[in-house]
Design an enzyme around this catalytic site. Structure first.
Site, mmCIF file in Angstrom:
data_model
loop_
_atom_site.group_PDB
_atom_site.id
_atom_site.type_symbol
_atom_site.label_atom_id
_atom_site.label_comp_id
_atom_site.label_asym_id
_atom_site.label_seq_id
_atom_site.Cartn_x
_atom_site.Cartn_y
_atom_site.Cartn_z
ATOM 1 N N GLY A 46 50.993 44.116 47.700
ATOM 2 C CA GLY A 46 52.282 44.780 47.487
ATOM 3 C C GLY A 46 53.085 43.882 46.575
ATOM 4 C CB CYS A 77 46.950 41.202 46.232
ATOM 5 S SG CYS A 77 47.480 41.241 44.514
ATOM 6 N NE ARG A 103 55.039 36.306 42.957
ATOM 7 C CZ ARG A 103 56.258 36.830 42.923
ATOM 8 N NH1 ARG A 103 57.313 36.056 42.900
ATOM 9 N NH2 ARG A 103 56.414 38.140 42.913
ATOM 10 C CB ILE A 131 47.030 45.722 41.144
ATOM 11 C CG1 ILE A 131 45.877 46.736 41.237
ATOM 12 C CG2 ILE A 131 48.311 46.392 40.675
ATOM 13 C CD1 ILE A 131 46.037 47.770 42.338
ATOM 14 N NE ARG A 132 53.310 43.551 39.055
ATOM 15 C CZ ARG A 132 54.352 42.777 39.350
ATOM 16 N NH1 ARG A 132 54.730 41.835 38.523
ATOM 17 N NH2 ARG A 132 55.012 42.964 40.457
ATOM 18 C CG HIS A 167 44.634 45.384 45.889
ATOM 19 N ND1 HIS A 167 45.661 45.701 46.755
ATOM 20 C CD2 HIS A 167 45.205 44.715 44.871
ATOM 21 C CE1 HIS A 167 46.806 45.248 46.276
ATOM 22 N NE2 HIS A 167 46.548 44.649 45.127
ATOM 23 C CD GLU A 169 43.909 46.914 49.756
ATOM 24 O OE1 GLU A 169 43.140 45.929 49.726
ATOM 25 O OE2 GLU A 169 44.949 46.990 49.074
HETATM 26 N N1 GLN Z 1 52.362 40.562 41.794
HETATM 27 C C1 GLN Z 1 52.537 40.706 43.205
HETATM 28 C C2 GLN Z 1 53.316 39.528 43.788
HETATM 29 O O1 GLN Z 1 53.589 38.595 43.111
HETATM 30 C C3 GLN Z 1 51.213 40.859 43.925
HETATM 31 C C4 GLN Z 1 50.508 42.095 43.431
HETATM 32 C C5 GLN Z 1 49.683 42.799 44.466
HETATM 33 O O2 GLN Z 1 49.745 42.548 45.662
HETATM 34 N N2 GLN Z 1 48.933 43.761 43.986
HETATM 35 O O3 GLN Z 1 53.660 39.553 44.931
#
Ligand code: GLN
Length: 188
Positions: A46, A77, A103, A131-132, A167, A169
């Site tokens: 998240g 993540c 991060r 994802i990021r 991820h 999941e």
């Molecule tokens: N970029 C988010 C963070 O710094 C992590 C991204 C993710 O959980 N998909 O918290």
């Protein structure tokens, strides 16, 4: 076996489905009382800054620190960032795991990607969705590096604590969840 999913923000339902798919009970965790009944906990992906605000709002930081000192936790993540003892450029959150997190190490949302990774003791070819995502830039002595992507650490285990940048999941491959359940069994 009861495995909680911290349900303040992020990919909660997908983790709950994966837990049930490997034969454990999934418990949605929203407050400190919910933690008491659990054998283990998942901190989902998240946005870690948003999650931290909600953790403070619901007065969960100390209960989560106590939990992570005693029972298995799997951070994915943003959950990896919450678990890390050190975060580059900012203060730690739960701070239980002997890793340093960086991060957004793989670029922005549009740079999200899926790849296949070998994960030690888990899989020869695990589908990993980034994802990021954060990366792990340093691990303390005794921390086991389980996977790397282009030389960057993206999955590690420190005693009863497991973390990955991606991820698990979001795909159907349950190998990493099974590995976590085995960790929990061995810990009990
Ligand atoms: N970029 C988010 C963070 O710094 C992590 C991204 C993710 O959980 N998909 O918290």
């Amino acid at each position: 076996m009861k495995i909680g999913v911290l349900a303040l923000q992020g990919a909660v339902a997908e983790h709950a489905n994966a837990i049930e798919a490997v034969g454990a009970r999934a418990v949605i965790v929203k407050n400190a009382d919910d933690l008491a009944k659990l054998d283990a906990l998942i901190l989902p992906g998240g946005e870690s800054t948003a999650m931290r605000r909600l953790i403070d709002y619901y007065e969960l930081l100390e209960p989560l620190r106590t939990f992570a000192s005693r029972k298995p936790v799997f951070g994915t993540c943003a959950g990896l960032i919450l678990l890390a003892e050190t975060i580059e450029g900012e203060a730690a959150h739960i701070g239980a795991m002997g890793i340093t997190a960086h991060r957004n190490a793989f670029g922005r949302q549009v740079d999200s990607f899926e790849t296949t990774l070998p994960i030690k003791e888990v899989s020869d070819a695990f589908p990993a969705v980034f994802i990021r995502a954060p990366k792990i830039v340093a691990v303390q002595d005794g921390v086991d590096v389980l996977a790397t992507h282009n030389g960057e650490i993206v999955c590690a285990r420190d005693r009863h604590l497991l973390a990955c940048s991606f991820h698990p999941e979001l795909t159907d491959d349950l190998a990493l969840m099974r590995y976590f359940v085995e960790m929990v069994e061995a810990y009990q």
